[in-house]
Design an enzyme around this catalytic site. Structure first.
Site, mmCIF file in Angstrom:
data_model
loop_
_atom_site.group_PDB
_atom_site.id
_atom_site.type_symbol
_atom_site.label_atom_id
_atom_site.label_comp_id
_atom_site.label_asym_id
_atom_site.label_seq_id
_atom_site.Cartn_x
_atom_site.Cartn_y
_atom_site.Cartn_z
ATOM 1 C CG ASP A 21 -1.606 -1.151 1.611
ATOM 2 O OD1 ASP A 21 -1.519 -2.123 0.858
ATOM 3 O OD2 ASP A 21 -2.276 -1.158 2.656
ATOM 4 C CD GLU A 196 -7.012 -4.989 4.185
ATOM 5 O OE1 GLU A 196 -6.431 -5.705 4.992
ATOM 6 O OE2 GLU A 196 -6.751 -4.997 2.972
HETATM 7 C C1 FRU Z 1 -3.917 -3.573 2.804
HETATM 8 C C2 FRU Z 1 -3.262 -4.001 4.108
HETATM 9 C C3 FRU Z 1 -3.586 -3.003 5.202
HETATM 10 C C4 FRU Z 1 -2.456 -3.188 6.159
HETATM 11 C C5 FRU Z 1 -1.292 -3.462 5.240
HETATM 12 C C6 FRU Z 1 -0.292 -4.446 5.767
HETATM 13 O O1 FRU Z 1 -3.277 -4.073 1.664
HETATM 14 O O2 FRU Z 1 -3.661 -5.291 4.447
HETATM 15 O O3 FRU Z 1 -4.856 -3.188 5.773
HETATM 16 O O4 FRU Z 1 -2.260 -2.059 6.954
HETATM 17 O O5 FRU Z 1 -1.841 -3.964 4.035
HETATM 18 O O6 FRU Z 1 0.843 -4.502 4.952
#
Ligand code: FRU
Length: 479
Positions: A21, A196
């Site tokens: 992300d 998320e």
């Molecule tokens: C989304 C996610 C978020 C988390 C991160 C962990 O892709 O799962 O919810 O903070 O990636 O790397």
């Protein structure tokens, strides 16, 4: 210069190792910051850090040292960053610089909680706040990805937080003391997976003297074409509660292609611009690239518009700055006619391409764009007017068998009414992003063609398509 096979040439990717992300997107003093979920020791997901890159134009990126490392409270999961201009946090120490505050999730073995870190030197060095966490875990397993903005009307910071199957909103005067405000979403939208990376953005409605609030929510899995996807809700926000205009059943996908996830917008900019992670949790750890894994999408300007169906819709447009990547003049052809027996092959301009189609009349059952990678492989974009859908077909696009989930035909609904009027495609070494009708419908897919010899054709079946103009532009890389 990067020359590895499948290295994106005009999309950000880290020099080495794993990325997911986008995090902490913030603009400050001429620099756009892009932090990202990063594992510096491997090309597969692992203990999360915040990697860091900066750009003056959102196109050319310079990678900087890692900004945030895991600590005794846990790994550094996703989050956001803001410029605390009024020093509400009291964390400013510099005379010349505003303090930038990052708000992120500490992912511990026991639970997830929200913490902050701050920088007094334009994001170059970071200190974690001594009183972390600023929001302890209230007994919710998935409790993460804080996205914060300043809400003028109520004079406070607002945080959107993903909590399993809903978004919770918190308010704070100083980024340190947070109060629960409300929650949204249990009975709204898609729930095929965990929610998320939220983002709550006030947007202008194009051409109307009106503003609406858009709540962005990533969901994994549960995408219409499988795996990770971004959905959104349109409504209003009064500083406490988000009220959705849609019915409970309405589901809106921002980009139902397979590879646009965890997208969030830049803070401290005039017009909202966002960027997404160009991958999908279904196969992100398996994609055949080395020594890095994953890239970001191109940045896109986002707004709302009322469509011909009198409905609000999220509009995404490639940012204007991408025009600096154009090499030479675009090659244009007007009044191109394509039918069953006559396809049209565009002039070759290399493997980094911006393609624009202006449709005059489409009287075919289906028509589309075939991107040939050498003689044997191709990626298809088909507008199926009969079925009222459009499809990106990457079944035969190159390497596909590294994951059973990867080969796919990804579909999105076409519009009622005016049909496809314009198509814009950005083709990089290992991805395509397709924008219809000036950003009204968008899909993003990654591909791994082993041949760089790109030949693009337009085709039609059962009828004829007349293009007012067909434009192809050679692009250059950013590295
Ligand atoms: C989304 C996610 C978020 C988390 C991160 C962990 O892709 O799962 O919810 O903070 O990636 O790397």
């Amino acid at each position: 210069m990067y020359s590895e096979q499948f290295r994106p040439q005009f999309h950000f990717s880290p020099k080495e190792n794993w990325m997911n992300d986008p995090n902490g997107l913030v603009y400050y003093k001429g620099e756009y910051h892009l932090f990202y979920q990063y594992h510096p020791d491997s090309t597969i997901w692992g203990p999360m850090h915040w990697g860091h890159a900066v750009s003056k134009d959102l196109i050319h990126w310079e990678e900087l040292p890692i900004a945030l490392y895991p600590d005794e409270l846990g790994q550094i999961f996703s989050g956001s960053a803001v410029v605390d201009k009024d020093n509400t946090s009291g964390l400013r120490t510099s005379e010349e610089e505003d303090v930038i505050v990052a708000i992120f999730t500490h992912h511990g073995e026991d639970n997830e909680k929200q913490s902050i870190a701050y920088s007094n030197d334009r994001g170059r060095s970071w200190a974690k706040y001594k009183g972390n966490p600023v929001i302890p875990n209230p007994g919710i397993k998935d409790f993460r990805d804080p996205k914060v903005f300043w809400h003028n009307e109520t004079n406070k910071w607002i945080m959107s937080l993903a909590c399993g199957g809903e978004i919770q909103f918190y308010g704070s005067p100083n980024l340190i003391d947070w109060e629960f405000l409300s929650s949204f979403g249990k009975n709204y939208g898609a729930h095929g997976g965990v929610w998320e990376c939220p983002d709550l953005i006030e947007m202008e409605v194009k051409g109307e003297n009106e503003k609406k609030w858009v709540l962005i929510v990533s969901i994994n899995p549960g995408g219409p074409n499988g795996g990770s996807v971004v959905q959104y809700f349109i409504g209003d926000f009064d500083g406490k509660t988000f009220t959705c205009d849609d019915s409970n059943e309405t589901v809106r996908w921002a980009d139902p292609g397979r590879d646009f996830y965890a997208a969030v917008s830049w803070s401290n900019v005039e017009k909202p611009v966002w960027i997404g992670w160009m991958s999908n949790w279904q196969y992100a750890n398996d994609v055949p690239t080395s020594p890095w894994r994953s890239a970001m999408s191109i940045p896109r300007e986002i707004s709302l518009a009322k469509t011909s169906e009198e409905e609000y819709k999220l509009i995404q447009k490639p940012i204007k700055q991408l025009e600096q990547l154009r090499v030479n003049e675009p090659k244009e052809e007007i009044n191109v006619v394509v039918n069953e027996s006559n396809s049209y092959t565009l002039p070759k301009v290399g493997s980094l391409v911006e393609l624009d189609l202006q449709v005059k009349e489409a009287k075919a059952e289906a028509w589309g764009i075939r991107i040939n990678h050498g003689d044997k492989k191709n990626t298809g974009i088909t507008f199926n007017l009969k079925e009222n859908e459009w499809i990106i077909d990457r079944m035969n696009s190159g390497l596909v068998d590294f994951s059973a989930e990867f080969p796919s035909k990804d579909a999105a609904t076409l519009f009622a009414g005016q049909g496809v009027q314009t198509v814009k495609v950005f083709l990089d070494t290992a991805s395509l992003e397709v924008f219809l009708n000036e950003g009204e419908s968008v899909m993003t897919d990654i591909i791994f063609p082993t041949e760089n010899d790109v030949r693009i054709e337009l085709f039609a079946t059962n009828g004829e398509v007349i293009f007012h103009k067909v434009t192809v532009t050679k692009l250059k890389g950013i590295w």
